[in-house]
Design an enzyme around this catalytic site. Sequence first.
Site, PDB file in Angstrom:
ATOM      1  N   ILE A  12      -5.877  -0.943  10.227  1.00  0.00           N
ATOM      2  CA  ILE A  12      -7.333  -0.809  10.033  1.00  0.00           C
ATOM      3  C   ILE A  12      -8.080  -1.756  10.973  1.00  0.00           C
ATOM      4  O   ILE A  12      -9.062  -1.380  11.611  1.00  0.00           O
ATOM      5  CB  ILE A  12      -7.725  -1.091   8.563  1.00  0.00           C
ATOM      6  CG1 ILE A  12      -6.984  -0.121   7.628  1.00  0.00           C
ATOM      7  CG2 ILE A  12      -9.234  -0.975   8.371  1.00  0.00           C
ATOM      8  CD1 ILE A  12      -7.174  -0.424   6.137  1.00  0.00           C
ATOM      9  N   ASN A  32      -1.148 -12.824  12.464  1.00  0.00           N
ATOM     10  CA  ASN A  32       0.152 -13.511  12.551  1.00  0.00           C
ATOM     11  C   ASN A  32       1.269 -12.555  12.986  1.00  0.00           C
ATOM     12  O   ASN A  32       2.430 -12.956  13.067  1.00  0.00           O
ATOM     13  CB  ASN A  32       0.507 -14.192  11.217  1.00  0.00           C
ATOM     14  CG  ASN A  32       0.783 -13.186  10.104  1.00  0.00           C
ATOM     15  OD1 ASN A  32       0.671 -11.980  10.306  1.00  0.00           O
ATOM     16  ND2 ASN A  32       1.154 -13.688   8.949  1.00  0.00           N
ATOM     17  N   THR A  35       2.838  -7.825  10.198  1.00  0.00           N
ATOM     18  CA  THR A  35       2.934  -6.356  10.207  1.00  0.00           C
ATOM     19  C   THR A  35       2.159  -5.767  11.392  1.00  0.00           C
ATOM     20  O   THR A  35       2.433  -4.648  11.804  1.00  0.00           O
ATOM     21  CB  THR A  35       2.379  -5.736   8.896  1.00  0.00           C
ATOM     22  OG1 THR A  35       1.032  -6.175   8.722  1.00  0.00           O
ATOM     23  CG2 THR A  35       3.202  -6.141   7.687  1.00  0.00           C
ATOM     24  N   TYR A 143      -1.874  -7.946  -6.544  1.00  0.00           N
ATOM     25  CA  TYR A 143      -2.639  -7.609  -5.332  1.00  0.00           C
ATOM     26  C   TYR A 143      -4.107  -7.367  -5.676  1.00  0.00           C
ATOM     27  O   TYR A 143      -5.018  -7.943  -5.063  1.00  0.00           O
ATOM     28  CB  TYR A 143      -2.022  -6.354  -4.683  1.00  0.00           C
ATOM     29  CG  TYR A 143      -2.885  -5.704  -3.653  1.00  0.00           C
ATOM     30  CD1 TYR A 143      -2.991  -6.231  -2.373  1.00  0.00           C
ATOM     31  CD2 TYR A 143      -3.616  -4.549  -3.952  1.00  0.00           C
ATOM     32  CE1 TYR A 143      -3.802  -5.632  -1.422  1.00  0.00           C
ATOM     33  CE2 TYR A 143      -4.419  -3.950  -3.018  1.00  0.00           C
ATOM     34  CZ  TYR A 143      -4.511  -4.486  -1.752  1.00  0.00           C
ATOM     35  OH  TYR A 143      -5.307  -3.898  -0.823  1.00  0.00           O
ATOM     36  N   ASN A 172      -7.546   4.812  -0.289  1.00  0.00           N
ATOM     37  CA  ASN A 172      -6.261   4.787   0.441  1.00  0.00           C
ATOM     38  C   ASN A 172      -6.519   5.193   1.883  1.00  0.00           C
ATOM     39  O   ASN A 172      -6.712   6.374   2.171  1.00  0.00           O
ATOM     40  CB  ASN A 172      -5.258   5.720  -0.227  1.00  0.00           C
ATOM     41  CG  ASN A 172      -4.640   5.075  -1.444  1.00  0.00           C
ATOM     42  OD1 ASN A 172      -5.348   4.617  -2.324  1.00  0.00           O
ATOM     43  ND2 ASN A 172      -3.328   5.005  -1.469  1.00  0.00           N
ATOM     44  N   VAL A 186       1.476   6.150   2.188  1.00  0.00           N
ATOM     45  CA  VAL A 186       2.326   7.310   1.991  1.00  0.00           C
ATOM     46  C   VAL A 186       2.134   8.362   3.086  1.00  0.00           C
ATOM     47  O   VAL A 186       3.088   9.059   3.451  1.00  0.00           O
ATOM     48  CB  VAL A 186       2.088   7.899   0.570  1.00  0.00           C
ATOM     49  CG1 VAL A 186       0.740   8.581   0.466  1.00  0.00           C
ATOM     50  CG2 VAL A 186       3.204   8.835   0.174  1.00  0.00           C
ATOM     51  N   GLY A 273       3.384  -1.170 -11.299  1.00  0.00           N
ATOM     52  CA  GLY A 273       2.066  -1.564 -10.770  1.00  0.00           C
ATOM     53  C   GLY A 273       1.249  -0.404 -10.246  1.00  0.00           C
ATOM     54  O   GLY A 273       0.044  -0.525 -10.051  1.00  0.00           O
TER      55      GLY A 273
END
Length: 310
Positions: A12, A32, A35, A143, A172, A186, A273
Amino acid sequence: MRVLITGGAGFIGSHIAEALLREGLEVAVLDNLSTGKRENVPPGVPFYQVDLRDGEGVERVFREFRPTHVSHQAAQASVKVSVEDPLLDFAVNLVGGMNLLEACRRHGVEKLVFASTGGAIYGEVPEGEAAEETWPPRPKSPYAASKAAFEGYLSAYGQNYGLRWVSLRYGNVYGPRQDPHGEAGVVAIFAERVLKGEPVTLYARRTPGDEGCVRDYVYVGDVAEAHTLALLSLEGVYNVGTGEGHTTLEVLKAVAEAALKTPEVVHAPPRPGDLERSVLSPLKLMAHGWRPRVGFREGIRLTVEHFRGR
Ligand SMILES: O=c1ccn([C@@H]2O[C@H](COP(=O)(O)OP(=O)(O)O[C@H]3O[C@H](CO)[C@H](O)[C@H](O)[C@H]3O)[C@@H](O)[C@H]2O)c(=O)[nH]1
């Protein structure tokens, strides 16, 4: 306006960097690379490889780039990881977040736009309804709790130190450049696996007709537009979603259709969760002229095309 984007090498954040550059703003990226990827940072944009948990590193970036505005996208973004390791989520999202807020305070940053979660903050959204910003936060995962807590700190920094802020509660988010491995998502996972002819896992209850969780899937380009609007002219909390819910099976069907493949499906129980249903009302943001321009099928087609090209 000099905008520091945390997490700007991620999915994003890198779309936001491009959108802000198109507006002619000065942009730098702090990431960092846990990811994110260096190649996601647009050419010519100053890049600082710093972890938000490193307060002195963050301070060095602020001294060098001297941002007037901050776009805070860096996060531990996985619901599943947060349930398995709540302290890790806390360290990244809240200790790291506080290092950033303190740097904003010391350096007189005017405004911060925060990537919050509409998908997780409201808890279960009843069938037929869409969550509105006035609903109280009901975090189910650590989260969601960390995102809700950071919004509380934004309110406090606004009232005590004059920091202006916007919290964008994303649905999402999906689209080109989402990483099917490092980050949750997903659509990216299905797109990559279906194109490669690999089996996909559908998390759903073993009850007849269960097509998996319902989510509000919002295209990343539309999120980047909402972000530009927020930076330039909004204040407070806004959902960024479409108002439409789609099941995981609908996602899979749309991916399969765009990929022209018939996937092999493995069934598994829902993840701890995971909420069953989350849909966001986008009306507050739409009142400021924003529209979700890219529909579900079109967005999934664009995402599958991106993965096909890799
Ligand atoms: O291989 C997979 C992966 C996911 N799912 C299902 O697909 C749905 C969406 O899962 P994602 O992991 O894509 O999204 P989440 O809703 O769990 O999480 C996303 O939305 C959250 C808010 O809902 C947070 O913002 C988070 O950062 C973001 O990744 C869930 O029902 C999940 O169980 C599958 O069936 N198979």
